[in-house]
Design a protein around this motif. Structure first.
Motif, PDB file in Angstrom:
ATOM      1  N   THR A 167      10.567 -14.050   2.552  1.00 55.73           N
ATOM      2  CA  THR A 167       9.673 -15.081   1.989  1.00 55.73           C
ATOM      3  C   THR A 167       9.445 -14.928   0.485  1.00 55.73           C
ATOM      4  OG1 THR A 167       7.665 -13.778   2.298  1.00 55.73           O
ATOM      5  CG2 THR A 167       8.318 -15.199   4.132  1.00 55.73           C
ATOM      6  N   ASP A 225       7.823 -18.049   9.182  1.00 54.82           N
ATOM      7  CA  ASP A 225       7.471 -19.480   9.184  1.00 54.82           C
ATOM      8  C   ASP A 225       5.954 -19.647   9.152  1.00 54.82           C
ATOM      9  OD1 ASP A 225       9.991 -20.441   9.140  1.00 54.82           O
ATOM     10  OD2 ASP A 225      10.113 -20.870  11.301  1.00 54.82           O
ATOM     11  N   THR A 246      -2.904 -19.138   0.366  1.00 49.67           N
ATOM     12  CA  THR A 246      -1.880 -18.319  -0.289  1.00 49.67           C
ATOM     13  C   THR A 246      -1.944 -16.836   0.075  1.00 49.67           C
ATOM     14  OG1 THR A 246      -3.300 -18.087  -2.203  1.00 49.67           O
ATOM     15  CG2 THR A 246      -1.698 -19.903  -2.247  1.00 49.67           C
ATOM     16  N   HIS A 283      -3.196 -13.051  -3.337  1.00 48.60           N
ATOM     17  CA  HIS A 283      -2.225 -13.969  -2.710  1.00 48.60           C
ATOM     18  C   HIS A 283      -1.101 -13.189  -2.026  1.00 48.60           C
ATOM     19  CE1 HIS A 283      -4.471 -16.652  -5.237  1.00 48.60           C
ATOM     20  NE2 HIS A 283      -4.086 -15.962  -6.301  1.00 48.60           N
ATOM     21  N   ARG A 304       4.802 -19.029   5.642  1.00 50.12           N
ATOM     22  CA  ARG A 304       5.172 -20.154   4.749  1.00 50.12           C
ATOM     23  C   ARG A 304       4.296 -21.379   5.031  1.00 50.12           C
ATOM     24  NH1 ARG A 304      10.444 -19.096   6.632  1.00 50.12           N
ATOM     25  NH2 ARG A 304      11.533 -17.571   5.326  1.00 50.12           N
ATOM     26  N   THR A 305       4.061 -21.644   6.316  1.00 51.14           N
ATOM     27  CA  THR A 305       3.237 -22.814   6.677  1.00 51.14           C
ATOM     28  C   THR A 305       1.840 -22.681   6.079  1.00 51.14           C
ATOM     29  OG1 THR A 305       4.459 -22.991   8.727  1.00 51.14           O
ATOM     30  CG2 THR A 305       2.392 -24.186   8.651  1.00 51.14           C
ATOM     31  N   ARG A 306       1.282 -21.481   6.149  1.00 54.72           N
ATOM     32  CA  ARG A 306      -0.038 -21.272   5.554  1.00 54.72           C
ATOM     33  C   ARG A 306       0.009 -21.523   4.049  1.00 54.72           C
ATOM     34  NH1 ARG A 306      -4.351 -18.844   7.306  1.00 54.72           N
ATOM     35  NH2 ARG A 306      -4.626 -17.586   5.425  1.00 54.72           N
ATOM     36  N   ASN A 307       1.049 -20.996   3.409  1.00 50.32           N
ATOM     37  CA  ASN A 307       1.175 -21.200   1.956  1.00 50.32           C
ATOM     38  C   ASN A 307       1.264 -22.680   1.614  1.00 50.32           C
ATOM     39  OD1 ASN A 307       1.233 -18.417   1.652  1.00 50.32           O
ATOM     40  ND2 ASN A 307       2.615 -18.569  -0.090  1.00 50.32           N
ATOM     41  N   ALA A 308       2.048 -23.404   2.429  1.00 49.23           N
ATOM     42  CA  ALA A 308       2.226 -24.841   2.185  1.00 49.23           C
ATOM     43  C   ALA A 308       0.890 -25.575   2.320  1.00 49.23           C
ATOM     44  CB  ALA A 308       3.254 -25.402   3.165  1.00 49.23           C
ATOM     45  N   ARG A 309      -0.010 -25.018   3.168  1.00 52.54           N
ATOM     46  CA  ARG A 309      -1.331 -25.650   3.354  1.00 52.54           C
ATOM     47  C   ARG A 309      -2.335 -25.171   2.314  1.00 52.54           C
ATOM     48  NH1 ARG A 309      -1.769 -24.478   9.673  1.00 52.54           N
ATOM     49  NH2 ARG A 309      -0.453 -26.145  10.476  1.00 52.54           N
ATOM     50  N   GLY A 310      -1.866 -24.366   1.384  1.00 50.58           N
ATOM     51  CA  GLY A 310      -2.752 -23.899   0.311  1.00 50.58           C
ATOM     52  C   GLY A 310      -3.428 -22.577   0.593  1.00 50.58           C
TER      53      GLY A 310
END
Ligand code: F6P
Length: 379
Positions: free
Chosen positions: A276, A218, A229, A176, A221-227
């Motif tokens: 981040t 950003d 990781t 991750h 982070r956007t990728r992380n928010a979409r799962g």
């Protein structure tokens, strides 16, 4: 027109896969079609200046198609007009171009085929004016020579870098992490763009488009928010942040083009981690992408370049560099190529494709790259 009987060849600048394939194609074409003798200079223009050469016979060029590097050796310090000489523990630069022409003439050579990148072509353009009949062949993993759609060596470098990115992918997923892969390419982003696209990179940063670190974070982070990781960042060694500077790895005192780039990925990792809180790791591929066996594409391109350059030399068509245009062999005046580099433009189809895929190119997704670059330049 004078009958061409003896051809000199040299390989200059940084090496790349496919150099031996060009040499082989020249030697075979020269023997099979024209019965020409080939003289190979050692270490690029250095060999011509210092009269270091050998006759290249058919046997020397046999079995080298798949071999990386160059059997002739090369140098990226051998500009005949600024040749480094050590004096009192310091390098001074001397004009040795007249000596180079003298050596060429004393060997009874009719044409020189110079296989190299922008440094070699720039030197060749000046040597032409001194009366040296040169034919150029475009090589470099950077793919930054103008006039040709592609240089040989580039495809092999893309293949190697893509393979590395594939491998980085699996460990990025497991841990991750944000994994940053830095590739060569100097001031052009072709290697970063093509290996980044082929390797499924999430963020691609190129020298041509200074990046906004907030946009990069950003995207992570956007990728992380979409799962997702993990993220893969592919960065060209000549990339820099908006308002920042390129990272210089070393200054090579005896090189006419002294600056060597490298290390931007460490800066980037520190910034992304700081902003981040996601763990980052850096892999700098460096010279790895210049080594090894040429890809099938490069073997073909190098072979076609070598065959065409020999035809040109035999016909006395000097002062030109062989190029790839619309998939066909053609040529352009060497002086049109000298001193210029071909960089990635915002409207290039591969840039557009990357944007269509949602790959972050260092800019906010809702702002067109052209607009952001314009604003950045005027601010
Ligand atoms: O031009 C080819 C290249 O590999 C560049 O991509 C890189 O910046 C440079 O040469 C490295 O030069 P050196 O082999 O002198 O370190």
């Amino acid at each position: 027109m004078k009958t061409v009987r003896r051809i000199g060849i040299l390989t200059g600048g940084g090496d790349c896969p496919g150099l031996n394939a060009v040499i082989r194609a020249i030697v075979k074409t020269a023997r099979n079609m024209y019965d020409l003798e080939i003289i190979g200079f050692s270490d690029g223009y250095e060999g011509l200046i210092e009269n270091r050469y050998r006759v290249i016979r058919a046997g020397d060029a046999s079995g080298i198609l798949a071999r990386g590097g160059t059997i002739l050796g090369t140098s990226n310090r051998a500009d005949p007009f600024r040749f480094p000489v050590l004096q009192d523990e310091e390098y001074i630069f001397l004009d040795r171009s007249t000596q180079a022409v003298r050596n060429f003439e004393s060997l009874g050579l009719d044409v020189l085929i110079a296989i190299g990148g922008d440094g070699t072509m720039a030197a060749s353009a000046r040597m032409l004016k001194k009366g040296l009949p040169v034919v150029g062949v475009p090589k470099t993993i950077d793919n930054d020579l103008v006039g040709t759609e592609q240089t040989f060596g580039f495809d092999s470098a893309v293949v190697t870098a893509t393979d590395a990115i594939d491998k980085i992918h699996t460990t990025a997923q497991s841990h991750h992490r944000v994994m940053i892969v830095e590739v060569m390419g100097r001031y052009a982003g072709w290697l970063a763009l093509c290996s980044g696209l082929a390797g499924g990179g999430d963020i691609i940063l190129m020298p041509e488009f200074p990046y906004d670190i907030d946009a990069v974070c950003d995207a992570v982070r956007t990728r992380n928010a979409r799962g997702k990781t993990f993220s893969i960042v592919v960065v060209g060694e000549g990339a820099k942040a908006i308002g920042g500077e390129v990272v210089v790895k070393r200054i090579v005192a005896n090189s006419p083009d002294a600056i060597r780039l490298g290390g931007i990925s460490h800066q980037l990792a520190a910034q992304i981690e700081g902003l981040t809180n996601i763990e980052c790791r850096v892999t700098i591929l460096g010279h790895l992408v210049r080594g090894g066996s040429p890809s099938a594409f490069d073997r073909l391109l190098a072979t076609r370049f070598g065959v065409e350059a020999t035809h040109m030399a035999a016909r006395g068509e000097v002062g030109r560099m062989v190029v790839l245009r619309a998939q066909k062999m053609s040529s352009v005046p060497i002086e049109e190529v000298a001193g210029k580099i071909r960089t990635v433009t915002p409207d290039h189809p591969l840039v557009k494709a990357a944007q269509a895929l949602g790959i972050c190119l260092g800019h906010a997704a809702d702002v067109p790259l052209e607009k952001q670059l314009k604003e950045h330049k005027t601010s």
